[in-house]
Design an enzyme around this catalytic site. Structure first.
Site, mmCIF file in Angstrom:
data_model
loop_
_atom_site.group_PDB
_atom_site.id
_atom_site.type_symbol
_atom_site.label_atom_id
_atom_site.label_comp_id
_atom_site.label_asym_id
_atom_site.label_seq_id
_atom_site.Cartn_x
_atom_site.Cartn_y
_atom_site.Cartn_z
ATOM 1 N N GLU A 59 -99.640 133.112 -36.460
ATOM 2 C CA GLU A 59 -99.098 134.339 -37.073
ATOM 3 C C GLU A 59 -99.375 135.560 -36.206
ATOM 4 O O GLU A 59 -98.658 136.564 -36.301
ATOM 5 C CB GLU A 59 -99.660 134.533 -38.490
ATOM 6 N N HIS A 67 -104.183 130.793 -34.563
ATOM 7 C CA HIS A 67 -103.448 131.753 -35.388
ATOM 8 C C HIS A 67 -102.041 132.023 -34.845
ATOM 9 O O HIS A 67 -101.791 133.044 -34.193
ATOM 10 C CB HIS A 67 -104.227 133.065 -35.479
ATOM 11 N N CYS A 97 -105.959 128.137 -39.768
ATOM 12 C CA CYS A 97 -107.372 128.535 -39.720
ATOM 13 C C CYS A 97 -108.118 128.045 -40.964
ATOM 14 O O CYS A 97 -108.385 126.857 -41.076
ATOM 15 C CB CYS A 97 -107.519 130.041 -39.517
#
Length: 235
Positions: free
Chosen positions: A213, A211, A108
């Site tokens: 994560e 993203h 990001c």
């Protein structure tokens, strides 16, 4: 085999005078066989050189907007909060990492910072500067896909995925406006926004706008990105 040490630049909460980290960054690296370590915020070049020498790989995570001054632009009204402390650290740190040929992954803001640091520019606010029907800033749950991206043929990400498209989550309002000369696109959204980049001359220098994560527990490609990163850190 020795597990690689992966440094993660800190997320900075200036209001609380604190550093913090989302657990998904740690989980993705741990499950891929690396050992993640969150760094302090530093600016002394000798300290950053020591970190660049010590760690096997470096993750530049999400966070506040990149300061437009870094790419020669005036701050527009819809530009979001910036973090001078983090901009200063990463501007000094990234060249040290690259000169040593260390593996680096941007996520990001990390993608946006890689692009700016290497000579590119950003849209400061997609809804006003690059309007489209795609949802680039989704609501919860953040592990759910928001839109599709095309994985460009022959790129490392397309080869990793083994297909030509992917569904990704999306939590950003800035994006690449002008691509930095060393970088090449790996994924593009339907509205033309570049969603992943790499440096073909580096051992591993990847960045994605989405993203992993948040989605690594439910999306195999998200975890595969962490695995490719950690593999590259083994040398």
């Amino acid at each position: 085999m020795k597990k690689p040490l992966i440094a993660i630049n800190p997320l900075v909460d200036e209001a609380r005078e604190s550093y913090w980290m989302l657990p998904g960054y740690f989980r993705g690296i741990l499950q891929a066989g690396g050992i993640p370590v969150m760094l302090p915020s530093l600016s002394e070049n000798t300290d950053l050189e020591a970190l660049a020498d010590t760690f096997d790989g470096f993750l530049f995570p999400g966070g506040q907007d990149v300061a437009p001054e870094l790419y020669g632009a005036a701050v527009l009204p819809r530009c979001g909060p910036r973090c001078p402390e983090r901009d200063e650290m990463e501007a000094a740190f990234l060249p040290l990492v690259r000169r040593r040929g260390k593996a680096a992954l941007g996520i990001c803001r990390g993608l946006q910072f890689f692009n700016v640091a290497l000579g590119g520019a950003l849209y400061q606010d997609l809804p006003t500067e690059h309007p489209s029907n795609l949802i680039h800033s989704q609501d919860r749950p953040y592990d759910a896909p928001s839109h599709a991206v095309q994985l460009l043929p022959g790129t490392p990400l397309q080869q990793l995925a083994g297909r030509d498209s992917a569904q990704v989550n999306s939590c950003h309002h800035q994006g690449i406006k002008a691509l930095a000369p060393p970088l090449r696109p790996m994924a593009v959204a339907e509205d033309g926004l570049i969603e992943a980049v790499y440096d073909p001359d580096a051992r591993f220098f990847w960045a994605v706008q989405w993203h992993p994560e948040f989605s690594q527990a439910v999306d195999p490609l998200s975890q595969a990105i962490f695995e490719a990163f950690v593999r590259s850190c083994r040398g």
